[in-house]
Design an enzyme around this catalytic site. Structure first.
Site, PDB file in Angstrom:
ATOM      1  N   LYS A  54     -10.433   3.708 -10.874  1.00  0.00           N
ATOM      2  CA  LYS A  54      -9.049   4.106 -11.152  1.00  0.00           C
ATOM      3  C   LYS A  54      -8.805   4.124 -12.663  1.00  0.00           C
ATOM      4  O   LYS A  54      -8.159   5.021 -13.195  1.00  0.00           O
ATOM      5  CB  LYS A  54      -8.075   3.141 -10.458  1.00  0.00           C
ATOM      6  CG  LYS A  54      -8.000   3.381  -8.956  1.00  0.00           C
ATOM      7  CD  LYS A  54      -7.281   2.279  -8.198  1.00  0.00           C
ATOM      8  CE  LYS A  54      -7.412   2.494  -6.697  1.00  0.00           C
ATOM      9  NZ  LYS A  54      -6.927   1.392  -5.878  1.00  0.00           N
ATOM     10  N   GLN A  98      -4.091  -4.301  -6.512  1.00  0.00           N
ATOM     11  CA  GLN A  98      -5.270  -3.980  -5.697  1.00  0.00           C
ATOM     12  C   GLN A  98      -5.369  -4.922  -4.509  1.00  0.00           C
ATOM     13  O   GLN A  98      -5.354  -6.143  -4.668  1.00  0.00           O
ATOM     14  CB  GLN A  98      -6.532  -4.074  -6.587  1.00  0.00           C
ATOM     15  CG  GLN A  98      -7.800  -3.659  -5.895  1.00  0.00           C
ATOM     16  CD  GLN A  98      -7.812  -2.176  -5.497  1.00  0.00           C
ATOM     17  OE1 GLN A  98      -7.426  -1.309  -6.272  1.00  0.00           O
ATOM     18  NE2 GLN A  98      -8.218  -1.899  -4.280  1.00  0.00           N
ATOM     19  N   ASP A 121       1.541   3.230  -5.483  1.00  0.00           N
ATOM     20  CA  ASP A 121       0.778   3.283  -4.226  1.00  0.00           C
ATOM     21  C   ASP A 121       1.657   3.781  -3.075  1.00  0.00           C
ATOM     22  O   ASP A 121       1.150   4.153  -2.021  1.00  0.00           O
ATOM     23  CB  ASP A 121       0.265   1.869  -3.865  1.00  0.00           C
ATOM     24  CG  ASP A 121      -1.207   1.700  -4.210  1.00  0.00           C
ATOM     25  OD1 ASP A 121      -1.921   2.723  -4.279  1.00  0.00           O
ATOM     26  OD2 ASP A 121      -1.640   0.550  -4.395  1.00  0.00           O
TER      27      ASP A 121
END
Ligand code: NDP
Length: 281
Positions: A54, A98, A121
């Site tokens: 990422k 995460q 997200d």
């Protein structure tokens, strides 16, 4: 019939170019540098790889990124304090925590601390709710990527029978909502669904998000369907999808491979959500 392969890598590269252009324009217009903060706790090797990918993708798209690592024994309070700090920092436009977080940490409580406008997200209840209501929001990345892949085939989603196998909050449910927004007729199947094959074999668009290696076989697919395989199942060091690719590709008109299908799109859509969050800030 031999299905055309939907090249997720190539389509993700196009999205990333589009994001880079938007980030550049935003900077020229306002001096604002798009920035993503990535929070990780513990030392999960898979998470390490995801975070590294990422961060690299951000660099390539001209997005600044900062990663914050906490130890495996970091308390929930400590993670929340970090999220709160990033949340109140005007220079940070997107926050990504995460998953999974270490055992004992309530992931939902942590995710809900991120302001919906920074929740790149798309996991926050407010974003999930706005998706359901059909309002503008930061939607979950993987389903958004699947929509891009379906569109790339040139088929019109409107009016099609779409079946989503899987009803998780991060893939199945938001996927179904996005298909509905695109005017598909949507069925959601799950582990309690009876006669699954009779349902999947009516799908013009079939999205498999089950988490079981090669679960969808060729005889479950309608000839000429678009098949999107979200699954990422590791067996003996090799990655498999939820769809039995060799069988399915003889029946479908379009199919995503694993790897190289949905996977690259998830990161691309994360970048897109981040630049959207920066533009909205
Ligand atoms: P979850 O385990 O959260 O959800 C799986 C879903 O599949 C559940 O809704 C479950 O039903 C359903 N299911 C399980 N068994 C059956 C069955 N026999 N028949 C029908 N449905 C069934 O997984 P995720 O949604 O998080 O992920 C799904 C897959 O996608 C995984 O392989 C994951 O690794 C992959 N993934 C890939 C991403 C990418 O970027 N490519 C991103 C995210 C996930 P029930 O609700 O009834 O239990």
């Amino acid at each position: 019939m031999t299905a055309k392969i939907i090249d997720g890598k190539a389509i993700a590269a196009q999205v990333r170019m589009r994001v880079k252009e938007r980030a550049r324009e935003l900077f020229e217009r306002s001096g604002k540098k798009t920035r993503l903060a990535v929070v990780m706790a513990g030392d999960n090797p898979a998470s390490e790889i995801y975070v590294r990918n990422k961060i690299k993708a951000c660099e390539e798209a001209g997005i600044e990124s900062q990663s914050f690592r906490l130890s495996a024994d970091a308390s929930e309070q400590k993670i929340i304090e970090l999220v709160d700090k990033l949340d109140s920092d005007n220079l940070t436009h997107g926050i990504l925590v995460q998953l999974p977080l270490p055992t004992g940490i309530n992931e939902r409580r942590v995710l809900e601390r991120i302001s919906p406008r920074k929740d790149v997200d798309g996991f926050h209840a407010v974003n999930a709710g706005n998706l359901m209501l059909g309002n503008d929001c930061l939607a979950a990345c993987t389903p958004q990527g699947c929509i891009e892949l379906i569109r790339s085939t040139g088929i019109n989603i409107e009016g099609k029978n779409a079946v989503v196998v899987g009803r998780s909050n991060i893939v199945g449910k938001p996927m179904a909502m996005l298909l509905l927004q695109n005017n598909a007729t949507v069925t959601i199947a799950h582990s309690k669904t009876e006669n699954l094959a009779s349902i999947t074999s009516r799908a013009d668009i079939l999205v498999a998000a089950v988490g079981k290696k090669e679960f969808i076989t060729g005889d479950m697919i309608k000839p000429g369907a678009v098949v999107i395989d979200v699954g990422m199942n590791r067996h003996d060091g090799k990655l498999y999808g939820d769809v039995k690719f060799d069988e399915a590709s003889r029946v479908a008109a379009f199919i995503t491979p694993v790897p190289g299908g949905v996977g690259p799109m998830t990161i691309a859509m994360l970048l897109e959500n981040t630049v959207t969050a920066a533009e909205n800030a």
